[in-house]
Design an enzyme around this catalytic site. Structure first.
Site, PDB file in Angstrom:
ATOM      1  N   LYS A 204       0.826  -1.209   0.000  1.00 17.59           N
ATOM      2  CA  LYS A 204       0.000   0.000   0.000  1.00 17.59           C
ATOM      3  C   LYS A 204       0.866   1.267   0.000  1.00 17.59           C
ATOM      4  CE  LYS A 204      -2.696   3.246   0.520  1.00 17.59           C
ATOM      5  NZ  LYS A 204      -3.986   3.718   0.165  1.00 17.59           N
ATOM      6  N   CYS A 258      -2.544  11.131   1.738  1.00 22.07           N
ATOM      7  CA  CYS A 258      -1.978   9.837   1.347  1.00 22.07           C
ATOM      8  C   CYS A 258      -0.650  10.018   0.633  1.00 22.07           C
ATOM      9  CB  CYS A 258      -2.962   9.111   0.461  1.00 22.07           C
ATOM     10  SG  CYS A 258      -4.607   9.075   1.178  1.00 22.07           S
TER      11      CYS A 258
HETATM   12  N1  SAJ Z   1      -0.969  15.065  -8.597  1.00 23.92           N
HETATM   13  C1  SAJ Z   1      -0.041  15.700  -9.396  1.00 23.92           C
HETATM   14  N2  SAJ Z   1       0.286  15.144 -10.597  1.00 23.92           N
HETATM   15  C2  SAJ Z   1      -0.290  13.988 -11.037  1.00 23.92           C
HETATM   16  C3  SAJ Z   1      -1.235  13.342 -10.226  1.00 23.92           C
HETATM   17  C4  SAJ Z   1      -1.558  13.891  -8.988  1.00 23.92           C
HETATM   18  O1  SAJ Z   1       0.512  16.745  -9.039  1.00 23.92           O
HETATM   19  O2  SAJ Z   1       0.059  13.555 -12.151  1.00 23.92           O
HETATM   20  C5  SAJ Z   1      -1.317  15.611  -7.273  1.00 23.92           C
HETATM   21  C6  SAJ Z   1      -2.797  15.896  -7.076  1.00 23.92           C
HETATM   22  O3  SAJ Z   1      -3.153  17.149  -7.586  1.00 23.92           O
HETATM   23  C7  SAJ Z   1      -2.927  15.822  -5.574  1.00 23.92           C
HETATM   24  C8  SAJ Z   1      -1.908  14.758  -5.192  1.00 23.92           C
HETATM   25  O4  SAJ Z   1      -1.051  14.623  -6.295  1.00 23.92           O
HETATM   26  O5  SAJ Z   1      -2.550  17.036  -4.961  1.00 23.92           O
HETATM   27  C9  SAJ Z   1      -2.493  13.420  -4.828  1.00 23.92           C
HETATM   28  O6  SAJ Z   1      -3.552  13.096  -5.694  1.00 23.92           O
HETATM   29  P1  SAJ Z   1      -3.868  11.630  -6.180  1.00 23.92           P
HETATM   30  O7  SAJ Z   1      -5.019  11.673  -7.081  1.00 23.92           O
HETATM   31  O8  SAJ Z   1      -2.620  11.010  -6.707  1.00 23.92           O
HETATM   32  O9  SAJ Z   1      -4.119  10.860  -4.851  1.00 23.92           O
HETATM   33  P2  SAJ Z   1      -5.163  10.753  -3.657  1.00 23.92           P
HETATM   34  O10 SAJ Z   1      -4.459  11.224  -2.436  1.00 23.92           O
HETATM   35  O11 SAJ Z   1      -6.464  11.355  -3.976  1.00 23.92           O
HETATM   36  O12 SAJ Z   1      -5.387   9.174  -3.625  1.00 23.92           O
HETATM   37  C10 SAJ Z   1      -4.283   8.289  -3.570  1.00 23.92           C
HETATM   38  C11 SAJ Z   1      -4.544   7.151  -4.522  1.00 23.92           C
HETATM   39  N3  SAJ Z   1      -3.332   6.375  -4.703  1.00 23.92           N
HETATM   40  C12 SAJ Z   1      -2.867   6.023  -5.913  1.00 23.92           C
HETATM   41  O13 SAJ Z   1      -3.411   6.369  -6.942  1.00 23.92           O
HETATM   42  C13 SAJ Z   1      -1.645   5.173  -5.944  1.00 23.92           C
HETATM   43  C14 SAJ Z   1      -5.661   6.284  -3.994  1.00 23.92           C
HETATM   44  O14 SAJ Z   1      -5.825   5.118  -4.768  1.00 23.92           O
HETATM   45  C15 SAJ Z   1      -5.400   5.876  -2.531  1.00 23.92           C
HETATM   46  O15 SAJ Z   1      -6.496   5.190  -2.003  1.00 23.92           O
HETATM   47  C16 SAJ Z   1      -5.214   7.114  -1.702  1.00 23.92           C
HETATM   48  O16 SAJ Z   1      -4.106   7.844  -2.254  1.00 23.92           O
HETATM   49  C17 SAJ Z   1      -4.929   6.688  -0.275  1.00 23.92           C
HETATM   50  O17 SAJ Z   1      -5.834   6.784   0.556  1.00 23.92           O
HETATM   51  O18 SAJ Z   1      -3.858   6.181  -0.019  1.00 23.92           O
END
Ligand code: SAJ
Length: 437
Positions: A204, A258
């Site tokens: 995870k 996360c």
């Molecule tokens: N972000 C970027 N560039 C990208 C993708 C995201 O800057 O290319 C930023 C987003 O704007 C945001 C942050 O990263 O600020 C995190 O966003 P996210 O969509 O990657 O993640 P979370 O926190 O909404 O959800 C993640 C997910 N993990 C993965 O995709 C590996 C989700 O599946 C998990 O359940 C969650 O973390 C968790 O609870 O761990």
């Protein structure tokens, strides 16, 4: 009599998971230490924004399948879904996991199953959860079954992902995994993969660390592109045409509880100090300040001596109201530190976190010189640039997420900017990349 589950923690994961089990034939008792949360849930009011949650909650409550309270109740299975944040020194704060595990100990009976869903550093089940259950006097793996079942769902898409995402299950022994598998089969329609508890904990954390490191790479590329006068969005889009390349998107930083937190659960174990995980964290943490620096450079180029900036977006990602660890908060801190005048608007964040935050778009953008778009809310994509221009002092927009339809804005006379494109190329020269899922 149907099986009963007690869920500890009614937040972003615990509440939807509880509701999901209740909609699939279980009797569920949800527990939260926050009395206000419990009181509002009793009125069928939810404190988080998640499509479909409110309706489902009302239904299972009306059917008498879901109750809430501040104290656990006896059950067949216990699911712990509480926060696992980090301390200021970046070490894991497992106090909620510990307290939650201790809180169920006097309700746990022989043959029960205890599942930890919270994301935790590897070995937390072994060193925190199991010791907290010692007072039950039950033999772990023989009389009391324990497993880790990390949640892997994306806020905003929870009810799809709970069902269709593969799930990792790690029991402390085979029987624990088997019992956990039986439970989740109630609604999971994807593969459920079985491993041991410590591997599940690590898997995870690795998933979110992969994302953080990849985003840091994209952010570093944005900074490099600013120096090389190339457009990072085009570079990434073209590089991603390769079948084995998947560079994520740059942005103003990484938020949420996360991706911005979990990498620290691994970084401490790295023999290289700082290793790639820690360095990536620092790169992503540097982005809010970099974003403000770029915005001020643009204002300087445009000879605006005392700019007023409209910050659009407080949530850490699009179409949700969650501001936890949001880069926008850091961007605002930077603006405050530098004494820059600004206003704040987010259509999803209905509580005012700042004095100069407005719930009214026009009020927020009036007499500003630069729209700084920090969150990819759908509402922002459909803004009318002609209308915006009428109220602004100068027609400049900086889209840090690379998702705004710039062609339209340019037609309306806006100068458009993004991160990683210092040459400020016009839209027809570049390929705008879609947002990485
Ligand atoms: N972000 C970027 N560039 C990208 C993708 C995201 O800057 O290319 C930023 C987003 O704007 C945001 C942050 O990263 O600020 C995190 O966003 P996210 O969509 O990657 O993640 P979370 O926190 O909404 O959800 C993640 C997910 N993990 C993965 O995709 C590996 C989700 O599946 C998990 O359940 C969650 O973390 C968790 O609870 O761990």
């Amino acid at each position: 009599m149907s099986q009963k589950i007690t869920v500890i923690g009614l937040g972003y994961i615990g509440l939807p998971t509880a509701v999901m089990f209740a909609s699939h034939g279980f009797r569920v008792h949800g527990v939260d230490i926050n009395e206000e949360t419990v009181a509002s849930l009793r009125n069928r009011e939810i404190h988080i924004e998640e499509p479909g949650l409110e309706e489902r909650l009302a239904k299972v409550m009306d059917e008498g399948r879901f109750t809430v309270g501040t104290e656990p109740e006896e059950a067949d299975a216990f699911i712990i879904a509480v926060p696992s944040p980090i301390y200021p020194d970046k070490s894991a704060d497992l106090s909620y996991v510990q307290t939650a595990s201790e809180s169920i100990a006097s309700y746990v009976r022989k043959e029960n199953l205890v599942i930890l869903e919270s994301t935790v550093p590897p070995k937390t089940i072994e060193t925190v959860v199991i010791p907290a259950l010692a007072s039950t006097g039950l033999e772990i793996g023989e009389e009391l079954f324990v497993a880790h079942s990390p949640e892997r769902v994306l806020p905003g898409k929870l009810f799809q992902e709970l069902v269709y995402n593969d799930r990792i299950l790690g029991g402390v022994n085979e029987e624990s995994s088997r019992r956990a598998l039986e439970l989740y089969r109630a609604f999971v329609q994807a593969d459920i993969r079985i491993t041991d508890a410590t591997t599940a904990e690590m898997v995870k954390v690795v998933e979110n660390t992969y994302r953080d490191v990849n985003i840091a790479f994209a952010n570093e590329l944005a900074k490099i592109s600013d120096q090389l006068d190339v457009n990072v969005w085009e570079v990434i889009e073209l590089a991603n045409c390769h079948p084995r390349v998947n560079v994520h998107k740059p942005g103003p930083g990484v938020g949420g509880h996360c991706v911005a937190v979990d990498p620290w659960f691994l970084a401490h174990y790295s023999p290289d100090q700082p290793g790639v995980i820690e360095t990536s964290r620092k790169t992503n943490d540097s982005m809010p300040a970099y974003t403000v620096e770029r915005a001020l450079e643009i204002m300087k180029q445009q000879q605006i001596a005392h700019p007023k900036i409209a910050v659009l977006g407080l949530a850490f990602k699009g179409n949700i109201n969650d501001t936890r660890e949001s880069p926008s908060l850091r961007v605002i801190e930077e603006l405050q530190k530098k004494g820059i005048e600004f206003s704040v608007y987010d259509p999803h964040v209905t509580e005012n976190l700042y004095l100069n935050q407005s719930q009214d778009l026009i009020e927020a953008i009036s007499h500003t010189d630069l729209l700084m778009v920090l969150t990819e809310h759908s509402e922002f994509r459909v803004l009318n640039p002609d209308m915006m221009k009428q109220y602004m002092r100068s027609p400049f927009i900086m889209d840090t997420k690379g998702f705004m339809p710039f062609e339209q804005w340019e037609k309306s006379g806006f100068d458009t900017y993004t991160l990683g494109d210092s040459k400020h190329q016009k839209n027809d020269q570049i390929i705008r990349a879609g947002y990485a899922e």
